[in-house]
Motif scaffolding. Structure first.
Motif, mmCIF file in Angstrom:
data_model
loop_
_atom_site.group_PDB
_atom_site.id
_atom_site.type_symbol
_atom_site.label_atom_id
_atom_site.label_comp_id
_atom_site.label_asym_id
_atom_site.label_seq_id
_atom_site.Cartn_x
_atom_site.Cartn_y
_atom_site.Cartn_z
ATOM 1 N N ARG A 128 0.786 -1.184 -0.063
ATOM 2 C CA ARG A 128 0.119 -0.069 0.056
ATOM 3 C C ARG A 128 0.744 1.187 0.035
ATOM 4 O O ARG A 128 0.553 2.066 -0.686
ATOM 5 C CB ARG A 128 -1.042 0.024 1.275
ATOM 6 N N THR A 129 2.152 1.243 0.818
ATOM 7 C CA THR A 129 2.848 2.346 0.863
ATOM 8 C C THR A 129 3.440 2.598 -0.445
ATOM 9 O O THR A 129 3.478 3.603 -1.035
ATOM 10 C CB THR A 129 3.861 2.339 2.095
ATOM 11 N N ILE A 130 3.944 1.525 -0.860
ATOM 12 C CA ILE A 130 4.601 1.732 -2.535
ATOM 13 C C ILE A 130 3.396 2.166 -3.672
ATOM 14 O O ILE A 130 3.699 3.007 -4.372
ATOM 15 C CB ILE A 130 5.092 0.274 -2.832
ATOM 16 N N LEU A 131 2.120 1.693 -3.343
ATOM 17 C CA LEU A 131 1.204 2.149 -4.398
ATOM 18 C C LEU A 131 0.836 3.470 -4.084
ATOM 19 O O LEU A 131 0.757 4.401 -5.223
ATOM 20 C CB LEU A 131 0.001 1.098 -3.975
ATOM 21 N N VAL A 132 0.663 4.031 -2.955
ATOM 22 C CA VAL A 132 0.442 5.174 -2.662
ATOM 23 C C VAL A 132 1.305 6.475 -3.129
ATOM 24 O O VAL A 132 1.369 7.224 -3.723
ATOM 25 C CB VAL A 132 0.107 5.656 -1.234
ATOM 26 N N SER A 133 2.652 5.760 -3.150
ATOM 27 C CA SER A 133 3.953 6.725 -3.349
ATOM 28 C C SER A 133 3.986 6.898 -5.014
ATOM 29 O O SER A 133 4.242 7.759 -5.279
ATOM 30 C CB SER A 133 5.160 6.046 -2.907
ATOM 31 N N MET A 134 3.776 5.483 -5.795
ATOM 32 C CA MET A 134 3.656 5.718 -7.058
ATOM 33 C C MET A 134 2.525 6.402 -7.515
ATOM 34 O O MET A 134 2.766 7.151 -8.572
ATOM 35 C CB MET A 134 3.483 4.202 -7.665
ATOM 36 N N TRP A 135 1.189 6.181 -6.733
ATOM 37 C CA TRP A 135 0.198 7.226 -7.238
ATOM 38 C C TRP A 135 0.528 8.603 -7.032
ATOM 39 O O TRP A 135 0.235 9.521 -7.987
ATOM 40 C CB TRP A 135 -1.061 6.770 -6.482
ATOM 41 N N VAL A 136 1.130 8.930 -5.936
ATOM 42 C CA VAL A 136 1.391 10.388 -5.828
ATOM 43 C C VAL A 136 2.515 10.710 -6.750
ATOM 44 O O VAL A 136 2.142 11.924 -7.298
ATOM 45 C CB VAL A 136 1.896 10.522 -4.411
ATOM 46 N N GLY A 137 3.655 10.177 -6.987
ATOM 47 C CA GLY A 137 4.350 10.513 -8.167
ATOM 48 C C GLY A 137 3.886 10.660 -9.212
ATOM 49 O O GLY A 137 4.210 11.576 -9.920
ATOM 50 N N HIS A 138 3.078 9.781 -9.901
ATOM 51 C CA HIS A 138 2.363 9.909 -11.237
ATOM 52 C C HIS A 138 1.261 11.239 -11.351
ATOM 53 O O HIS A 138 1.465 11.963 -12.177
ATOM 54 C CB HIS A 138 1.619 8.595 -11.315
#
Length: 191
Positions: A81-91
């Protein structure tokens, strides 16, 4: 031999798969309501195993059981989830930067187009003013570019050319002088 080591339904399914030739068995499942990744590998009977287990009827190379591990997925899902949120925020940040860059580019282009149109309007106004001024000169007057094309002609020239506008018609210097009494030496700057 030991009832506490009895296989649960998942382990029985894995042992059955090993008997059918599978090399490993894994899946996601629940243990006590929690998500786990389970993996089991077969325990094959070796010669040294027969010292203790020969009376159970095992032969070398047969599946004697399995050894497995159950890894709790809760911490893994948390990391995911942390990685997914980070990727989402990055995108989203990259998208916003792209949007901002595109908007700035469009704004600058629009600004330059407006400046260009303003400059064209100023040139048109200057040309109209100049045309008005030279139209008041009673003598015939031509302004010619180096390629002999007439770029400005006063009213006296248009009158001598029978009402034709040499600029609008794209005439050359000698074409205007042919239709009028204006001499043209052949050099653009002396027509």
């Amino acid at each position: 031999m030991r009832p506490e080591n009895e296989a649960d339904p998942w382990e029985r399914q894995a042992l059955k798969a090993f008997e059918e030739g599978e090399a490993e068995f894994s899946s996601l499942g629940l243990i006590a309501g929690e998500s786990y990744m389970r993996l089991m590998l077969p325990l094959l009977t070796e010669e040294s195993c027969l010292q203790c287990h020969a009376d159970q009827g095992y032969r070398t190379g047969e599946v004697r059981g399995g050894i497995g591990i159950a890894v709790p997925m809760g911490p893994m899902w948390s990391v995911a989830r942390t990685i997914l949120v980070s990727m989402w925020v990055g995108h989203v940040v990259i998208w916003l930067l792209g949007l901002a860059g595109t908007s700035l580019g469009v704004w600058r282009l629009r600004h330059r187009i407006l400046e260009y149109h303003k400059a064209q309007d100023q040139v048109r106004e200057s040309r109209n003013f100049l045309q008005t001024v030279i139209d008041e000169i009673p003598d015939p007057l031509l302004v010619v570019e180096r390629d002999y094309r007439v770029v400005l002609a006063n009213r006296a020239i248009r009158d001598l050319a029978g009402g034709r506008d040499p600029v609008a018609d794209g005439l050359l210097c000698h074409q205007v002088s042919h239709h009028s009494d204006i001499p043209c030496s052949g050099k653009a700057d002396t027509c």
